[in-house]
Scaffold this motif. Structure first.
Motif, PDB file in Angstrom:
ATOM      1  N   SER A 291      -3.176  -3.605   9.178  1.00 27.24           N
ATOM      2  CA  SER A 291      -4.139  -4.698   9.331  1.00 27.24           C
ATOM      3  C   SER A 291      -5.272  -4.626   8.316  1.00 27.24           C
ATOM      4  O   SER A 291      -6.191  -5.441   8.352  1.00 27.24           O
ATOM      5  CB  SER A 291      -4.732  -4.670  10.753  1.00 27.24           C
ATOM      6  OG  SER A 291      -5.363  -3.423  11.006  1.00 27.24           O
ATOM      7  N   GLY A 294      -5.660  -7.728   5.430  1.00 26.54           N
ATOM      8  CA  GLY A 294      -5.916  -9.084   5.903  1.00 26.54           C
ATOM      9  C   GLY A 294      -4.702  -9.984   5.768  1.00 26.54           C
ATOM     10  O   GLY A 294      -3.711  -9.649   5.131  1.00 26.54           O
ATOM     11  N   ASP A 295      -4.777 -11.153   6.411  1.00 24.54           N
ATOM     12  CA  ASP A 295      -3.690 -12.126   6.386  1.00 24.54           C
ATOM     13  C   ASP A 295      -4.295 -13.532   6.241  1.00 24.54           C
ATOM     14  O   ASP A 295      -4.805 -14.089   7.212  1.00 24.54           O
ATOM     15  CB  ASP A 295      -2.859 -12.036   7.671  1.00 24.54           C
ATOM     16  CG  ASP A 295      -1.652 -12.949   7.642  1.00 24.54           C
ATOM     17  OD1 ASP A 295      -1.293 -13.416   6.530  1.00 24.54           O
ATOM     18  OD2 ASP A 295      -1.058 -13.182   8.719  1.00 24.54           O
ATOM     19  N   TYR A 298      -6.948 -10.018   1.042  1.00 26.06           N
ATOM     20  CA  TYR A 298      -8.221 -10.387   0.411  1.00 26.06           C
ATOM     21  C   TYR A 298      -8.087 -10.660  -1.084  1.00 26.06           C
ATOM     22  O   TYR A 298      -8.887 -11.400  -1.653  1.00 26.06           O
ATOM     23  CB  TYR A 298      -9.275  -9.295   0.655  1.00 26.06           C
ATOM     24  CG  TYR A 298      -8.937  -7.940   0.078  1.00 26.06           C
ATOM     25  CD1 TYR A 298      -9.130  -7.666  -1.272  1.00 26.06           C
ATOM     26  CD2 TYR A 298      -8.439  -6.925   0.887  1.00 26.06           C
ATOM     27  CE1 TYR A 298      -8.831  -6.427  -1.804  1.00 26.06           C
ATOM     28  CE2 TYR A 298      -8.130  -5.686   0.362  1.00 26.06           C
ATOM     29  CZ  TYR A 298      -8.331  -5.433  -0.980  1.00 26.06           C
ATOM     30  OH  TYR A 298      -8.022  -4.193  -1.499  1.00 26.06           O
TER      31      TYR A 298
END
Length: 304
Positions: A291, A294-295, A298
């Motif tokens: 995690s 980011g999704d 970045y």
């Protein structure tokens, strides 16, 4: 009847070839082991052993029961171990392999944050763009970029890896902005030498495959940073992942072109050996990195 104790006694008798040896192994009396097996036979309504004065042998039903009993006891052991590990602190040395440019641009902050969260974990990071043998070379985990082939290893997808064609504003002003892949000046291609376009790929990838086959690239290198700097200097155009060129695009040093022909994203993966029980140090690292970026990641946060 204590079914776990009965199954444990039954498996021990089968493994040791007799009640006395099983009793010694379990540190129980011979009578208690015999009682457990008898209770299991009564419960299942089958004879599990053919007994003689010298040894015992599994019956046909006993052989089937043995297979199930082993699975049950192994699952119980796995559950106890995993729950126990959840209560213990992650510790030990974690050996990681990672691609050179991705690691130098993006792993230092991650490692720092991970060490703050898990100070008892030591980390050895080896950078290499070749495909390492995770098991043979003793790595706990390898970070890989691409489209992975099936293997005996476990692969956890961490982030998409976009590929964009880009060039400097000066280059585009001087040479013009291509509208299709066929408009590219092939002699100005700054080629990443590890990239192997497939015929099944996009129109853009096919154009680049053609360029590498019929024209000498302006520059070829196995390092994306070098190619990016050449593009910034106006020497040509590059096809590079956004984790390398994203900051340059955001700063206006490069401009992404042919966006409608952008190939299908690759993936960033954590690859590690298939094990029933992952060491706590590896388990927490996989969860942490899953995690972290980011999704969407970045490095894709740039304005064009």
């Amino acid at each position: 009847m204590d079914r776990i104790s009965a199954l444990t006694a039954f498996v021990a008798v089968a493994d040791e070839g007799g009640f006395k040896n099983a009793a010694d192994k379990l540190n129980l009396s011979n009578q208690l082991v015999s009682k457990y097996v008898s209770q299991l036979e009564e419960h299942l309504k089958v004879r599990l052993f053919n007994r003689t004065t010298r040894r015992v042998r599994l019956t046909e039903e006993g052989q089937q029961c043995y297979q199930f009993a082993q699975q049950i006891l192994e699952s119980l052991t796995d559950m106890e171990s995993q729950l126990g590990e959840m209560q213990s602190e992650a510790q030990g040395q974690l050996r990681i392999s990672a691609p050179v440019t991705f690691a130098t641009r993006h792993l230092a902050p991650l490692i720092g944050d991970f060490k703050k969260a898990h100070p008892a974990v030591g980390m050895e990071l080896q950078l290499n763009d070749r495909k390492v043998d995770v098991v043979e070379e003793g790595f706990d985990v390898a970070l890989r970029i691409g489209k992975l082939k099936s293997s005996s290893l476990i692969a956890r997808r961490l982030a998409p890896i976009r590929l964009v064609v880009c060039a400097s504003p000066d280059y585009l002003q001087r040479e013009g902005v291509p509208e299709t892949p066929e408009d590219l000046r092939l002699e100005h291609y700054l080629r990443y030498s590890y990239l192997e376009p497939s015929p099944a790929e996009s129109r853009l990838m096919l154009a680049l495959k053609r360029s590498s086959a019929i024209a000498a690239a302006s520059l070829a290198s196995n390092n994306g940073e070098i190619l990016m700097q050449a593009a910034i200097a106006g020497q040509g155009y590059v096809l590079q992942p956004t984790f390398i060129v994203g900051d340059a695009i955001k700063a206006g040093k490069l401009t992404a072109i042919l966006r409608e022909f952008e190939p299908e994203p690759l993936g960033l993966y954590a690859v590690y050996p298939h094990r029933k029980l992952l060491a706590t140090k590896l388990k927490v690292f996989i969860e942490f990195i899953s995690s972290y970026f980011g999704d969407p990641p970045y490095w894709d946060d740039f304005d064009e």
